[in-house]
Write an enzyme that holds these catalytic residues in place. Structure first.
Site, mmCIF file in Angstrom:
data_model
loop_
_atom_site.group_PDB
_atom_site.id
_atom_site.type_symbol
_atom_site.label_atom_id
_atom_site.label_comp_id
_atom_site.label_asym_id
_atom_site.label_seq_id
_atom_site.Cartn_x
_atom_site.Cartn_y
_atom_site.Cartn_z
ATOM 1 N N PRO A 15 0.788 -1.231 0.000
ATOM 2 C CA PRO A 15 0.000 0.000 0.000
ATOM 3 C C PRO A 15 0.819 1.281 0.000
ATOM 4 C CG PRO A 15 -0.101 -1.091 2.136
ATOM 5 C CD PRO A 15 0.541 -2.050 1.186
ATOM 6 N N HIS A 86 4.240 -4.592 9.070
ATOM 7 C CA HIS A 86 4.209 -4.466 10.524
ATOM 8 C C HIS A 86 2.926 -4.985 11.158
ATOM 9 C CE1 HIS A 86 7.532 -1.968 9.348
ATOM 10 N NE2 HIS A 86 6.738 -1.085 8.768
ATOM 11 N N GLU A 104 12.691 -9.531 1.937
ATOM 12 C CA GLU A 104 12.001 -8.321 2.403
ATOM 13 C C GLU A 104 12.783 -7.085 1.950
ATOM 14 O OE1 GLU A 104 11.922 -8.151 6.686
ATOM 15 O OE2 GLU A 104 10.647 -6.360 6.717
ATOM 16 N N LEU A 107 12.567 0.831 1.317
ATOM 17 C CA LEU A 107 13.353 2.011 0.913
ATOM 18 C C LEU A 107 14.009 2.643 2.144
ATOM 19 C CD1 LEU A 107 10.327 2.908 -1.127
ATOM 20 C CD2 LEU A 107 12.537 3.085 -2.254
ATOM 21 N N ARG A 113 13.018 4.141 12.677
ATOM 22 C CA ARG A 113 11.859 5.040 12.650
ATOM 23 C C ARG A 113 10.958 4.771 13.865
ATOM 24 N NH1 ARG A 113 9.325 4.766 6.887
ATOM 25 N NH2 ARG A 113 8.161 6.547 7.744
HETATM 26 C C1 DQA Z 1 8.355 1.034 3.759
HETATM 27 C C2 DQA Z 1 8.493 1.198 5.273
HETATM 28 C C3 DQA Z 1 7.161 0.949 5.961
HETATM 29 O O1 DQA Z 1 7.304 1.142 7.355
HETATM 30 C C4 DQA Z 1 6.108 1.932 5.458
HETATM 31 O O2 DQA Z 1 4.862 1.628 6.030
HETATM 32 C C5 DQA Z 1 6.038 1.984 3.979
HETATM 33 C C6 DQA Z 1 7.265 1.918 3.198
HETATM 34 C C7 DQA Z 1 9.666 1.377 3.025
HETATM 35 O O3 DQA Z 1 9.818 0.962 1.888
HETATM 36 O O4 DQA Z 1 10.506 2.086 3.570
HETATM 37 O O5 DQA Z 1 4.973 2.176 3.421
HETATM 38 O O6 DQA Z 1 8.061 -0.326 3.480
#
Ligand code: DQA
Length: 148
Positions: A15, A86, A104, A107, A113
């Site tokens: 998403p 998550h 997995e 970016l 975070r």
């Molecule tokens: C993400 C990191 C996730 O925590 C976040 O909800 C995203 C992007 C990333 O690629 O850094 O939507 O997966």
């Protein structure tokens, strides 16, 4: 039944990743998902692989695509499940239900975070995690997939 492994790597995106390029660029960078697909295709050509890149905002679709990856004999799956990383036990179960290796990808680096991003259900089933390198995370993950 034995499924023959192909040279195709599924790259599944969850998403809000359709908004890459304009979505919080200070966190996710300015490359769009199409830009990333282009970079992956160039690298895949060098590696003798093919890319099947997809994005959905729906959790169950990601589950279906993981099943499909195995049924189609995908070499590996790169999975950026975005926020479902998550929250989704369904995705963890799907990863565990298939033999196709799942890598997995993120970016950003969720571990540095907010605390709610520190749990990764995807990571509990994935063979490896590449995060924190922006668009390059996908390229590093593809190199890993080439060795699966
Ligand atoms: C993400 C990191 C996730 O925590 C976040 O909800 C995203 C992007 C990333 O690629 O850094 O939507 O997966």
């Amino acid at each position: 039944m034995t499924i023959e492994t192909t040279n195709t790597v599924y790259v599944l995106n969850g998403p809000n990743l359709n908004l890459l390029g304009t979505r919080e660029p200070e966190i996710y960078g300015s490359d769009t998902l199409d830009d990333i697909a282009g970079m992956l295709e160039d690298r895949a050509r060098e590696l003798g692989l093919e890319i099947d890149m997809r994005q959905t905002n729906h959790e169950g679709m990601l589950v279906d695509w993981l099943h499909e990856a195995q049924a189609e004999g995908a070499r590996a799956v790169l999975l950026n499940a975005a926020a479902y990383t998550h929250t989704s036990i369904a995705l963890l179960d799907a990863i565990k239900a298939i033999r196709t290796p799942v890598i997995e990808v993120h970016l950003s680096d969720p571990m540095t975070r907010e605390a709610f991003r520190h749990t990764s259900y995807v990571g509990m089933g994935a063979v490896e995690c590449v995060s924190g390198h922006g668009a390059k995370s996908y390229l590093i993950a593809l190199d890993t997939a080439a060795n699966q």
